[in-house]
Write an enzyme that holds these catalytic residues in place. Structure first.
Site, short mmCIF file in Angstrom:
data_model
loop_
_atom_site.label_atom_id
_atom_site.label_comp_id
_atom_site.label_asym_id
_atom_site.label_seq_id
_atom_site.Cartn_x
_atom_site.Cartn_y
_atom_site.Cartn_z
N ASP A 13 0.89 -1.17 0.00
CA ASP A 13 0.00 0.00 0.00
C ASP A 13 0.92 1.22 0.00
OD1 ASP A 13 -1.59 2.14 0.67
OD2 ASP A 13 -2.69 1.10 2.26
N ASP A 52 -4.16 -1.62 -2.19
CA ASP A 52 -2.86 -2.28 -2.36
C ASP A 52 -2.51 -2.48 -3.82
OD1 ASP A 52 -2.03 -3.18 0.46
OD2 ASP A 52 -4.16 -3.65 0.31
N TYR A 227 1.58 -1.56 15.58
CA TYR A 227 0.59 -1.74 14.54
C TYR A 227 0.66 -0.63 13.51
CZ TYR A 227 -1.87 -5.87 15.98
OH TYR A 227 -2.20 -7.16 16.21
N LYS A 230 -3.05 -3.34 8.32
CA LYS A 230 -3.12 -4.79 8.14
C LYS A 230 -2.27 -5.18 6.95
CE LYS A 230 -5.40 -6.73 11.42
NZ LYS A 230 -4.62 -7.36 12.44
C1 F6R Z 1 -6.66 0.65 6.44
C2 F6R Z 1 -7.88 0.37 7.18
C3 F6R Z 1 -8.74 1.49 7.59
C4 F6R Z 1 -8.08 2.50 8.51
C5 F6R Z 1 -9.08 3.58 8.97
C6 F6R Z 1 -8.43 4.65 9.82
O1 F6R Z 1 -6.20 -0.45 5.77
O2 F6R Z 1 -8.20 -0.73 7.44
O3 F6R Z 1 -9.90 0.97 8.18
O4 F6R Z 1 -7.52 1.84 9.61
O5 F6R Z 1 -9.65 4.20 7.84
O6 F6R Z 1 -7.36 5.17 9.14
P1 F6R Z 1 -6.53 6.46 9.63
O7 F6R Z 1 -6.10 6.18 11.03
O8 F6R Z 1 -5.39 6.46 8.65
O9 F6R Z 1 -7.44 7.63 9.52
MG MG Z 2 -4.11 2.05 3.24
MG MG Z 3 -4.89 -2.45 2.11
#
Ligand code: F6R
Ligand code: MG
Ligand code: MG
Length: 368
Positions: A13, A52, A227, A230
């Site tokens: 990603d 990705d 973390y 994912k």
């Molecule tokens: C990314 C994912 C999303 C983010 C969520 C919060 O692969 O699974 O669910 O974790 O959109 O993202 P941030 O913290 O970047 O605003």
């Molecule tokens: Mg992402």
């Molecule tokens: Mg992804």
């Protein structure tokens, strides 16, 4: 014996468009341009699942080849520059290091590679998932290579009847073990039923010891020590002629199983099979998606792809996934929709616990 071909799929990603939902076309063009210009490759195909980018490459230089890994790394670095220029979301999020040092493993991207002598006809399937983790392949791999209710070839194809060898990794203690199935099915299930820790890395034909399947097992949090999103894994499976038929390989995805990785990497949800064009997770940043692209290899050339989950025979799986998604969502912030405390990508637990520390009154026994 013919010469060996290596099929390498490396993914990362490098920035989302919009949010974490998809990949901007300019990034895909950048990646295509980088791979098309490389003399190292026989052929390549660039695609995406959700946010990705997946680089599908064939070459003759074997697994873990430094030049191939460098090419993938440079490609992701170029995509990151474009992502930064366009202010795409989370630009470069999977590149954990500033420097490449010979092998892309451990630097953030996911890697699955297999080396084999191309058979008279060589059908392969490249599975790619978004909003989930490597252990998501455990259940379908078990069904494809060990469950006669899924794969009738295990019962009636003399070339498959002896079964398969499963290499399983313990991602926490960095160990590997090989199970011979069907004899050791029950022992193996003790481990692979816990997909957050034990992951099927590769599967081999018992008769010939030929590689049949391999997956990416990189878990970003284990590499980064924290973390950081994912892992959105890939899986390569060879089909037919003593290996599971194409339809046996796709069959497990007709019943969407629950996987970890939805919203903030911290929720459980159904893995929905979709074609590439429908692979952009939206609802609650999901539900998690899987795409399956089929190629016929022809002297290393990638003929294809066939986008298998575009087939209407997966419509009911999508409907079922959406119904399961609805049900899981109704549980809101409660487990098991929300992941167990140890598995959550996002948590406020340390901060809230610290703030409330003095309000917790010690009891002598828990049942008092
Ligand atoms: C990314 C994912 C999303 C983010 C969520 C919060 O692969 O699974 O669910 O974790 O959109 O993202 P941030 O913290 O970047 O605003
Ligand atoms: Mg992402
Ligand atoms: Mg992804």
């Amino acid at each position: 014996m013919g010469k060996k071909i290596t099929l390498s799929v490396i993914k990362a990603d490098t920035g989302g468009f919009v949010g974490h939902s998809s990949v901007h076309p300019e990034l895909l063009e950048t990646a295509r341009g980088m791979l098309a210009g490389s003399p190292l490759l026989i052929d390549s195909y660039v695609t995406h699942v959700g946010d990705d980018i997946n680089l599908i490459m064939t070459h003759e230089t074997g697994k873990d080849n430094g030049e191939i890994h460098q090419l993938a790394w440079d490609t992701f670095v170029s995509c990151t520059s474009v992502a930064k220029k366009l202010k795409l979301y989370g630009a470069g999020q999977d590149l954990l290091s500033d420097a490449f040092s010979g092998n892309i493993k451990g630097l953030g991207p996911g890697v699955a590679e297999m080396e084999f002598v191309e058979r008279t006809s060589e059908p392969v399937v490249v599975f790619m998932a978004d909003k989930t983790e490597p252990g998501a392949w455990n259940l379908p791999l078990y069904k494809i290579f060990a469950d006669p209710f899924n794969t009738i070839g295990l019962v009636i194809d003399p070339k498959m009847h002896k079964g398969f060898l499963f290499e399983v990794r313990d991602l926490i203690e960095n160990k590997k073990v090989t199970f011979s199935c069907p004899e050791e099915l029950y022992d193996m299930l003790v481990f692979i039923g816990a997909p957050g820790r034990y992951v099927i890395k590769s599967i081999f034909q018992k008769e010939t010891n030929e590689i049949a399947a391999t997956s990416s097992i990189q878990r970003l949090n284990l590499m980064a020590g924290r973390y950081v999103g994912k892992d959105d894994p890939v899986l390569l499976v060879r089909c037919q002629s003593g290996l599971p038929a194409l339809g046996e390989v796709l069959e497990p995805f007709a019943n969407p199983h629950l996987v970890s990785g939805w919203m903030r990497g911290s929720h459980t949800g159904p893995l929905m099979p979709v074609p590439v064009e429908k692979s952009n997770p939206t609802r609650f940043d999901g539900p998690p998606r899987v795409v399956a692209l089929g190629f016929q290899l022809c002297d290393g050339k990638l003929l294809g792809p066939q986008d298998f989950f575009a087939d209407p025979s997966f419509d009911l799986a999508r409907q079922k996934a959406n119904e399961i998604a609805n049900y899981m969502r109704s549980m809101g912030p409660f487990e098991p929709h929300r992941l167990h405390l140890d598995e959550m990508e996002y948590t406020t637990m340390p901060e809230v616990s610290k703030r409330l520390k003095d309000r917790f009154v010690k009891m002598r026994l828990s049942y008092q």
